[in-house]
Design a protein around this motif. Structure first.
Motif, PDB file in Angstrom:
ATOM      1  N   ALA B 731      10.637  -2.307 -10.152  1.00 49.57           N
ATOM      2  CA  ALA B 731      11.259  -1.427  -9.159  1.00 49.57           C
ATOM      3  C   ALA B 731      10.422  -0.185  -8.879  1.00 49.57           C
ATOM      4  O   ALA B 731      10.233   0.184  -7.719  1.00 49.57           O
ATOM      5  CB  ALA B 731      12.658  -1.017  -9.634  1.00 49.57           C
ATOM      6  N   VAL B 732       9.959   0.466  -9.918  1.00 46.10           N
ATOM      7  CA  VAL B 732       9.350   1.789  -9.719  1.00 46.10           C
ATOM      8  C   VAL B 732       7.888   1.874 -10.133  1.00 46.10           C
ATOM      9  O   VAL B 732       7.271   2.929 -10.025  1.00 46.10           O
ATOM     10  CB  VAL B 732      10.158   2.901 -10.438  1.00 46.10           C
ATOM     11  N   GLY B 733       7.338   0.770 -10.645  1.00 43.26           N
ATOM     12  CA  GLY B 733       5.907   0.752 -10.920  1.00 43.26           C
ATOM     13  C   GLY B 733       5.496   1.423 -12.214  1.00 43.26           C
ATOM     14  O   GLY B 733       4.304   1.543 -12.478  1.00 43.26           O
ATOM     15  N   VAL B 734       6.443   1.868 -13.017  1.00 39.77           N
ATOM     16  CA  VAL B 734       6.060   2.404 -14.328  1.00 39.77           C
ATOM     17  C   VAL B 734       6.730   1.567 -15.410  1.00 39.77           C
ATOM     18  O   VAL B 734       7.862   1.115 -15.256  1.00 39.77           O
ATOM     19  CB  VAL B 734       6.460   3.891 -14.522  1.00 39.77           C
ATOM     20  N   ARG B 735       6.008   1.364 -16.496  1.00 34.93           N
ATOM     21  CA  ARG B 735       6.533   0.505 -17.560  1.00 34.93           C
ATOM     22  C   ARG B 735       7.176   1.346 -18.653  1.00 34.93           C
ATOM     23  O   ARG B 735       6.497   2.133 -19.305  1.00 34.93           O
ATOM     24  CB  ARG B 735       5.412  -0.351 -18.154  1.00 34.93           C
ATOM     25  N   PRO B 736       8.463   1.191 -18.854  1.00 35.19           N
ATOM     26  CA  PRO B 736       9.093   1.906 -19.969  1.00 35.19           C
ATOM     27  C   PRO B 736       8.663   1.270 -21.291  1.00 35.19           C
ATOM     28  O   PRO B 736       8.748   0.053 -21.436  1.00 35.19           O
ATOM     29  CB  PRO B 736      10.595   1.684 -19.739  1.00 35.19           C
ATOM     30  N   THR B 737       8.199   2.070 -22.220  1.00 32.90           N
ATOM     31  CA  THR B 737       7.805   1.515 -23.515  1.00 32.90           C
ATOM     32  C   THR B 737       8.704   2.055 -24.624  1.00 32.90           C
ATOM     33  O   THR B 737       8.431   1.852 -25.799  1.00 32.90           O
ATOM     34  CB  THR B 737       6.345   1.873 -23.843  1.00 32.90           C
ATOM     35  N   SER B 738       9.743   2.732 -24.227  1.00 36.49           N
ATOM     36  CA  SER B 738      10.627   3.306 -25.232  1.00 36.49           C
ATOM     37  C   SER B 738      12.067   3.045 -24.819  1.00 36.49           C
ATOM     38  O   SER B 738      12.469   3.373 -23.699  1.00 36.49           O
ATOM     39  CB  SER B 738      10.338   4.806 -25.318  1.00 36.49           C
ATOM     40  N   ILE B 739      12.840   2.404 -25.699  1.00 35.64           N
ATOM     41  CA  ILE B 739      14.261   2.226 -25.399  1.00 35.64           C
ATOM     42  C   ILE B 739      15.084   3.043 -26.383  1.00 35.64           C
ATOM     43  O   ILE B 739      14.649   3.250 -27.509  1.00 35.64           O
ATOM     44  CB  ILE B 739      14.698   0.736 -25.435  1.00 35.64           C
ATOM     45  N   PRO B 740      16.279   3.504 -25.959  1.00 34.61           N
ATOM     46  CA  PRO B 740      16.891   3.266 -24.666  1.00 34.61           C
ATOM     47  C   PRO B 740      16.167   4.006 -23.535  1.00 34.61           C
ATOM     48  O   PRO B 740      15.654   5.110 -23.728  1.00 34.61           O
ATOM     49  CB  PRO B 740      18.308   3.818 -24.841  1.00 34.61           C
ATOM     50  N   ILE B 741      16.196   3.367 -22.351  1.00 28.79           N
ATOM     51  CA  ILE B 741      15.573   3.959 -21.175  1.00 28.79           C
ATOM     52  C   ILE B 741      16.639   4.830 -20.512  1.00 28.79           C
ATOM     53  O   ILE B 741      17.256   4.452 -19.526  1.00 28.79           O
ATOM     54  CB  ILE B 741      15.075   2.855 -20.224  1.00 28.79           C
ATOM     55  N   THR B 742      16.872   5.996 -21.094  1.00 32.77           N
ATOM     56  CA  THR B 742      17.920   6.872 -20.581  1.00 32.77           C
ATOM     57  C   THR B 742      17.462   7.482 -19.261  1.00 32.77           C
ATOM     58  O   THR B 742      16.258   7.541 -18.987  1.00 32.77           O
ATOM     59  CB  THR B 742      18.219   7.998 -21.574  1.00 32.77           C
ATOM     60  N   PRO B 743      18.409   7.965 -18.451  1.00 36.40           N
ATOM     61  CA  PRO B 743      18.014   8.545 -17.172  1.00 36.40           C
ATOM     62  C   PRO B 743      16.956   9.634 -17.318  1.00 36.40           C
ATOM     63  O   PRO B 743      15.978   9.659 -16.570  1.00 36.40           O
ATOM     64  CB  PRO B 743      19.332   9.107 -16.628  1.00 36.40           C
ATOM     65  N   GLU B 744      17.135  10.500 -18.296  1.00 35.51           N
ATOM     66  CA  GLU B 744      16.165  11.594 -18.411  1.00 35.51           C
ATOM     67  C   GLU B 744      14.768  11.072 -18.740  1.00 35.51           C
ATOM     68  O   GLU B 744      13.774  11.498 -18.143  1.00 35.51           O
ATOM     69  CB  GLU B 744      16.626  12.629 -19.453  1.00 35.51           C
ATOM     70  N   LYS B 745      14.710  10.117 -19.681  1.00 34.55           N
ATOM     71  CA  LYS B 745      13.398   9.541 -20.031  1.00 34.55           C
ATOM     72  C   LYS B 745      12.755   8.894 -18.821  1.00 34.55           C
ATOM     73  O   LYS B 745      11.572   9.092 -18.554  1.00 34.55           O
ATOM     74  CB  LYS B 745      13.603   8.452 -21.091  1.00 34.55           C
ATOM     75  N   LEU B 746      13.553   8.107 -18.112  1.00 35.69           N
ATOM     76  CA  LEU B 746      12.986   7.371 -16.980  1.00 35.69           C
ATOM     77  C   LEU B 746      12.591   8.330 -15.863  1.00 35.69           C
ATOM     78  O   LEU B 746      11.572   8.145 -15.205  1.00 35.69           O
ATOM     79  CB  LEU B 746      13.994   6.324 -16.476  1.00 35.69           C
ATOM     80  N   TYR B 747      13.396   9.377 -15.704  1.00 36.83           N
ATOM     81  CA  TYR B 747      13.078  10.357 -14.662  1.00 36.83           C
ATOM     82  C   TYR B 747      11.700  10.970 -14.897  1.00 36.83           C
ATOM     83  O   TYR B 747      10.858  11.003 -14.003  1.00 36.83           O
ATOM     84  CB  TYR B 747      14.153  11.442 -14.613  1.00 36.83           C
ATOM     85  N   TRP B 748      11.482  11.419 -16.114  1.00 37.93           N
ATOM     86  CA  TRP B 748      10.180  12.062 -16.396  1.00 37.93           C
ATOM     87  C   TRP B 748       9.049  11.049 -16.296  1.00 37.93           C
ATOM     88  O   TRP B 748       7.931  11.381 -15.882  1.00 37.93           O
ATOM     89  CB  TRP B 748      10.179  12.731 -17.777  1.00 37.93           C
ATOM     90  N   LEU B 749       9.348   9.807 -16.681  1.00 39.96           N
ATOM     91  CA  LEU B 749       8.329   8.764 -16.576  1.00 39.96           C
ATOM     92  C   LEU B 749       7.946   8.538 -15.115  1.00 39.96           C
ATOM     93  O   LEU B 749       6.753   8.444 -14.777  1.00 39.96           O
ATOM     94  CB  LEU B 749       8.900   7.475 -17.182  1.00 39.96           C
ATOM     95  N   ILE B 750       8.929   8.484 -14.251  1.00 39.28           N
ATOM     96  CA  ILE B 750       8.664   8.288 -12.823  1.00 39.28           C
ATOM     97  C   ILE B 750       7.918   9.504 -12.275  1.00 39.28           C
ATOM     98  O   ILE B 750       6.941   9.387 -11.542  1.00 39.28           O
ATOM     99  CB  ILE B 750       9.979   8.063 -12.050  1.00 39.28           C
ATOM    100  N   ARG B 751       8.376  10.684 -12.692  1.00 37.59           N
ATOM    101  CA  ARG B 751       7.723  11.921 -12.233  1.00 37.59           C
ATOM    102  C   ARG B 751       6.259  11.950 -12.645  1.00 37.59           C
ATOM    103  O   ARG B 751       5.390  12.356 -11.882  1.00 37.59           O
ATOM    104  CB  ARG B 751       8.432  13.138 -12.822  1.00 37.59           C
ATOM    105  N   SER B 752       5.999  11.519 -13.884  1.00 34.86           N
ATOM    106  CA  SER B 752       4.621  11.604 -14.372  1.00 34.86           C
ATOM    107  C   SER B 752       3.726  10.679 -13.561  1.00 34.86           C
ATOM    108  O   SER B 752       2.533  10.905 -13.442  1.00 34.86           O
ATOM    109  CB  SER B 752       4.556  11.250 -15.856  1.00 34.86           C
ATOM    110  N   LYS B 753       4.299   9.658 -12.990  1.00 33.33           N
ATOM    111  CA  LYS B 753       3.471   8.729 -12.217  1.00 33.33           C
ATOM    112  C   LYS B 753       3.421   9.116 -10.735  1.00 33.33           C
ATOM    113  O   LYS B 753       2.385   9.056 -10.105  1.00 33.33           O
ATOM    114  CB  LYS B 753       4.043   7.321 -12.399  1.00 33.33           C
ATOM    115  N   HIS B 754       4.558   9.515 -10.184  1.00 34.19           N
ATOM    116  CA  HIS B 754       4.619   9.701  -8.739  1.00 34.19           C
ATOM    117  C   HIS B 754       4.689  11.161  -8.302  1.00 34.19           C
ATOM    118  O   HIS B 754       4.731  11.440  -7.118  1.00 34.19           O
ATOM    119  CB  HIS B 754       5.830   8.973  -8.158  1.00 34.19           C
ATOM    120  N   GLY B 755       4.757  12.068  -9.245  1.00 36.44           N
ATOM    121  CA  GLY B 755       4.867  13.468  -8.855  1.00 36.44           C
ATOM    122  C   GLY B 755       6.268  13.802  -8.403  1.00 36.44           C
ATOM    123  O   GLY B 755       7.193  13.017  -8.564  1.00 36.44           O
TER     124      GLY B 755
END
Ligand SMILES: Cc1cc2nc3c(=O)[nH]c(=O)nc-3n(C[C@H](O)[C@H](O)[C@H](O)COP(=O)(O)OP(=O)(O)OC[C@H]3O[C@@H](n4cnc5c(N)ncnc54)[C@H](O)[C@@H]3O)c2cc1C
Lengths: 291, 760
Positions: B731-755
């Protein structure tokens, strides 16, 4: 902690309740649906004391629209009733939307709007809509009635303009007209039974000729000791042409109004970003509806 | 046993369904024996401390308090299933917040609770070690005398380094997995009393009455035949009731006071003192050839078992066994470590070490598919194990292997074929959708450990059957399934089967209810018992009719001669047996086939494996990081479905638990303190978070299982987290490597990739 050795006094009328409140001032705690109170007493967050059980006072359970376009909601009205009310859905829809996100069906059936107001959680879901709709809180005591605008009802974290012998008996709103619109937004960590990480309500009045917002109110929860109005943001959306960039600028202006903290549901930094993004999403919705 | 199936395979309503729905079923926490004492446990306030002094004198003299017990009252104060490292009541040290120090027994729950506050414990706080990587360093504070490495092993086959040199693509990642709490509806609970024969009786939620009895008797130093353990309906277990909870404390109270007792953990006690799923760190380096053939996988596994081992050593084995997924990989190298820390105790949890490593390997497979620009299902199919193959440990797979078929079903599923359309159906620019796939594997049975179970069958006077198993009904529906199997084996109606379960006095030892194999084990032992019973009945029929025994067959409660002329009802047979003093009961036994463990392991490989594939459609709000699972397709290799309703329930329940594991269930532990002690903060999926779930069984049959059935209890959770993670990547092009993939974790992960402003 176990709750035992507690007297529960159940009055049969509002007058009797007010009587007891004034005679046992400070030594009795009001309980409505109990969805906040019982948990807090068990956890020792509030002191253990006798309970004044007002849950049976049906005279405080109503939703009325009067001839002056004023909506009156009795303090004991449950969120199920509010979410399902034709009046609220039509004339205060952001409150109906908020009501339908309070906990689960079980909680919505039990939880009262008065309890939500008096419990004064910064994350309470009814409060951003009540702020955005400029609601008035009606307070009763054996001394009489008082009316307080919602914003001045809260003086700080869980500090209310409410004396020990007073009850909240009603909350009052002006019905929204056809040229008014609004959105409620809630970001929780799951879909059901979630306490907001950030919630927000936006109310706007559209100028039919220009299509611009001639007035607006933006309120956010869970990002300060009380719910806050984002006035700088409001200024940036009133009478302005809103494109994507100006919506982002307006959304970013909410940062001036909030002071979030870190807790188990999210970091302060995350809450700041969520405040901006939620308001952006809300503005996007409003500008993409009919404007 | 080839015979017609009248009950097996039918969606017969579970016999416990109605009584549970209307609140009539009795759980341990519903029981209040007359004259009971209320038990309460004092727990440690420090993650790590020496106990200098325990003074219970003022608590003992508190009104209403009958007794207060400490380690001094426990003759053998250490227990544990692999390693006796756990005190019944702490003596020298406390090793986590929640470690039990004293047990109070009082006339009222209030008095018991007040007394807890009056027990004086003088601690000498010790530095706590809370990070498993820190704990592995030799200079770290020691949780136990023997050091913090509870178990360490290395298993390799082939030459991974050589394979890495020859590979076309190598993917290397470090995955972290969080602590999951079982969060059953019923907390750990039980009662105790002396029965009319003076036998100490413990009625408590658990997964094995015989093993619980053993732990009680070995710690309290009492003979096993003086104790009876009964496990009534259990409000959920998921592995969390595999270990001892209230049992020994209850036995102690009743043994010393001679009075009945009740001990029910609060939700907070349950989240603190109950066992958990191992958190861990998994490093993986995986290599493939250009055509997608996997060449090598190098894995490092570190599991945090907390203050005590519990079933940790075996959990580590299962992680080792499954970290290569259901694939043929010629070169593997696994180093695995189980580490003690001052965190909460980890032990068994549905999947038993497999969900963590499958999250890793299935993410790796996806990353390889992406690098090779290959369809992820095609890549999996190219490497999938098939029956008769030799597995990564040089082990021949003799049992049924349904993974290729499950993956083929996934590949042909509409959600996969039309994933482009599904992904485009979003209404807001910040909402992105993705579809992910994952496979799963896990052995069922206890692997290379000896595992044997017995089942009793008795013909009643009315010509019905009483089936006795020590299997526990933990919500999974084993009793209903066994009744169906028994009815078909004994050729009678399913309502003619009465089940007596989980009682050391009334039922033989059918071994523990775990490892997804109770139906398999009990079903096979039942087949043996049924054979013996029908043989007995055949001879009685012969005696009654004068015809030779071989002519009799059985159908619908009758012994019927081959020519159909003689029909003798089971009731007649029962009466004849009674009148002629022929014992109307038999015991069947089954020993699970196994192989020798490979060097460096305890119990692997298994001979029997479960498999599954799953597809997930996930929607991500890039402005909040919230990921919502919109649809799941779970395709378990079931062998044969005994009861479709129960099967569906097991797979759906596991899938939703898997969503929790993937996205929200996060036991937050700070400085040894659990911050998420109840369901206000420890978030499990609500009904609104449960998506549409389609369950498609592969039913290829497993000849060694009853009517072809294999285990299904755990497999449903295993593919969910990786399928969800892979969908998020899609969906978003970033691979989560840490579970649980909580909203905050995923948000920062997406931000780190897409700004800023999400990805749109
Ligand atoms: C599982 C769960 C989920 C929840 N989810 C949400 C959620 O999503 N969003 C949300 O906003 N809240 C949520 N809550 C909190 C709670 O349900 C609401 O705040 C609810 O509105 C409280 O109403 P009540 O009638 O239960 O109040 P009570 O618990 O009875 O009272 C709350 C407080 O208000 C006082 N009080 C009540 N009525 C009056 C009155 N008329 N006059 C003066 N004082 C009064 C009481 O003395 C007490 O201090 C949740 C609670 C639970 C248990």
């Amino acid at each position: 902690m176990l709750l035992y050795d507690i007297d529960v006094i159940t009055p049969s009328s509002l007058d009797e309740a007010l009587e007891i409140l004034s005679s046992r001032k400070g030594r009795v705690k009001v309980v409505a649906g109990g969805t906040d109170l019982i948990i807090q007493m068990k956890d020792g967050i509030i002191p253990r004391m006798d309970l004044l059980n007002i849950y049976g006072l049906d005279e405080l359970r109503y939703i009325k629209l009067d001839d002056n376009d004023v909506i009156r909601i009795g303090a004991l009205t449950s969120f199920s009733e509010i979410a399902g009310s034709e009046i609220i859905r039509r004339y205060a829809k952001i409150l109906a939307e908020a009501a339908s996100t309070v906990g689960s069906i079980q909680i919505m059936n039990k939880a009262s709007i008065g309890g939500n107001i008096v419990n004064a959680s910064p994350a309470a879901d009814s409060l951003p809509p009540l702020y955005a709709l400029d609601a008035i809180v009606k307070v009763a005591s054996s001394r009489g009635f008082r009316e307080v605008p919602i914003e001045s009802f809260y003086r700080g974290y869980k500090k209310l303009d409410l004396a020990e012998d007073e009850l909240v008996c009603e909350v009052r709103l002006r019905a929204m007209s056809d040229d008014e619109d609004g959105v409620f937004l809630k970001h929780g960590l799951r879909l059901g039974d979630a306490i907001a990480v950030v919630n927000a309500a936006i109310w706007v009045k559209r100028d039919n000729r220009s299509g611009l917002f001639s007035d607006a109110r933006v309120a956010l929860g869970a990002v300060a000791p009380t719910v806050v109005r984002a006035r700088r943001c409001e200024q940036l959306i009133i009478n302005r042409r809103l494109d994507d960039d100006s919506m982002w600028s307006a959304a970013r202006a909410v940062l001036e109004s909030i002071s979030p903290i870190d807790d188990v549901r999210g970091s302060a930094e995350y809450r700041r970003e969520m405040s901006v993004n939620l308001v952006y999403m809300g503005l996007w919705e409003l500008t993409h509806r009919s404007g | 046993m080839a015979q017609a199936q009248r009950w097996v395979g039918k969606p017969i309503p579970r016999r416990d369904a109605l009584e549970k729905a209307i609140g009539q079923a009795k759980y341990a926490s519903d029981l209040f024996p007359e004259g009971l004492l209320w038990g309460k446990v004092l727990r440690s306030k420090y993650p790590h401390a020496k106990i200098r002094r325990i003074d219970v004198s003022s608590a003992k003299s508190h009104p209403g308090v009958v007794a207060v017990f400490t380690h001094e009252d426990v003759p053998n104060n250490r227990y544990g299933l692999f390693n006796k490292d756990r005190p019944v009541l702490c003596d020298d040290k406390v090793r986590y917040i929640g470690d039990p120090i004293a047990v109070v027994a009082a006339e009222t729950p209030e008095a018991a609770e007040e007394a807890l506050g009056m027990i004086e414990v003088e601690y000498e706080p010790l530095p706590a070690v809370l990070d498993p990587l820190e704990a592995m360093k030799p200079e770290s504070p020691k949780v136990h005398e023997r050091g913090n490495i509870a178990r360490q092993t290395r298993i390799s086959f082939g030459d991974v380094e050589q394979a890495f040199r020859e590979a076309d693509v190598i993917v290397e990642n470090t995955y972290t997995v969080g602590t999951q709490i079982h969060a059953y509806l019923e907390t750990e609970a039980g009662i105790s009393y002396f029965d009319e024969n003076g036998r100490l009786t413990i009625v408590a939620g658990g997964q094995s009455p015989y093993r619980d009895r053993h732990e009680i008797c070995s710690t309290l130093n009492i003979p096993e035949d003086s104790v009876r353990v009964v496990i009534p309906h259990v409000g959920g277990a998921f592995g969390g009731k595999d270990d001892i909870s209230v049992q020994i404390h209850l036995a102690l109270i009743t043994l010393k006071t001679r009075r009945p007792a009740r001990l029910v953990w609060t939700r907070e006690e349950s989240t603190i003192a109950g066992t958990k799923r191992h958190a861990g760190i998994i490093r993986m380096k995986t290599a493939a050839r250009r055509d997608g053939v996997l060449l090598a996988n190098k894995t490092e596994i570190i599991y945090d078992t907390g203050a005590y081992e519990g079933l940790g050593p075996a959990v580590l084995d299962v992680a080792i066994e499954n970290c290569n997924g259901p694939y043929k990989i010629p070169n593997i190298d696994i180093s695995a470590t189980l580490v003690y820390t001052n965190n909460y105790v980890a032990s068994a949890f549905r999947g038993f070490g497999a969900p963590q490593v499958l999250f890793a390997i299935e993410s790796q497979l996806d990353a390889i598919a992406e690098r090779l620009n290959m369809d992820p299902i095609e890549l999996r199919l190219r490497n999938a194990l098939r029956r008769g193959d030799v597995g990564v440990f040089n082990n021949k797979l003799i049992g049924s292997v349904g993974i290729a078929k499950a993956l083929e079903i996934a590949a042909n599923h509409e959600l996969w074929r039309e994933r482009g359309r599904y992904k485009s159906e979003t209404a807001r620019p910040w909402i992105k959708r993705g579809v992910g796939v994952a496979s799963a594997i896990k052995g069922y049975t206890l692997g290379a450990l000896p595992d044997k179970g017995q089942v009793g069958v008795e013909l009643t006077r009315e010509g019905k059957f009483r089936v006795r198993v020590s299997s526990t009904e933990i919500g999974q529906g084993v009793l209903a399934a066994l009744a169906q199997v028994a009815a078909d084996m004994l050729r009678c109606g399913v309502d003619d089967i009465q089940l007596v379960f989980a009682d050391t006095l009334e039922t033989p030892d059918t071994s523990v209810t775990s490892a997804s194999r109770q139906l398999f084990l009990a079903g096979n032992a039942l087949a043996d018992a049924a054979r013996k019973m029908l043989d007995k009945m055949r001879h009685v029929a012969a005696g009654l009719s004068g015809e030779p025994p071989e002519v009799f067959d059985f159908l619908d409660g009758y012994a019927i001669s081959r020519d159909g002329k003689t029909r003798i009802s089971y009731a007649e047979i029962a009466r004849y047996m009674e009148n002629n003093n022929i014992p109307p009961h038999v015991v069947g036994e089954y020993e699970v086939p196994r192989v020798e463990p490979i060097p460096g392991t305890l119990e692997i490989p298994h001979l029997f494996y479960m498999f599954a594939a799953a597809l997930a459609l996930v929607e991500v709000n890039t402005l909040t990081g919230f990921a919502q699972v919109r649809k799941l397709v779970v395709i378990p290799d079931a062998g044969k479905v005994i009861n479709p309703q129960t099967f569906q329930g097991q797979i759906e329940g596991a899938a939703v638990q898997g969503i929790g594991y993937a996205l929200m269930e996060e036991a937050k532990i700070e400085n040894g303190i659990l911050k998420t002690q109840n369901f206000a903060t420890y978030l499990i999926p609500s009904i609104k978070d449960a998506p549409e779930i389609e369950v498609i069984p592969v039913e290829d049959g497993e000849e060694t299982g009853p009517f072809g059935a294999k285990g299904i209890g755990e497999i449903g959770i295993i593919p969910i987290a990786p399928a969800v993670a892979n969908a998020i990547k899609d969906a978003v092009g970033v691979r989560p490597t840490s579970i649980p993939i909580t909203p905050e974790k995923l948000y920062w992960l997406i931000r780190s990739k897409h700004g800023e402003k999400g990805s749109h």
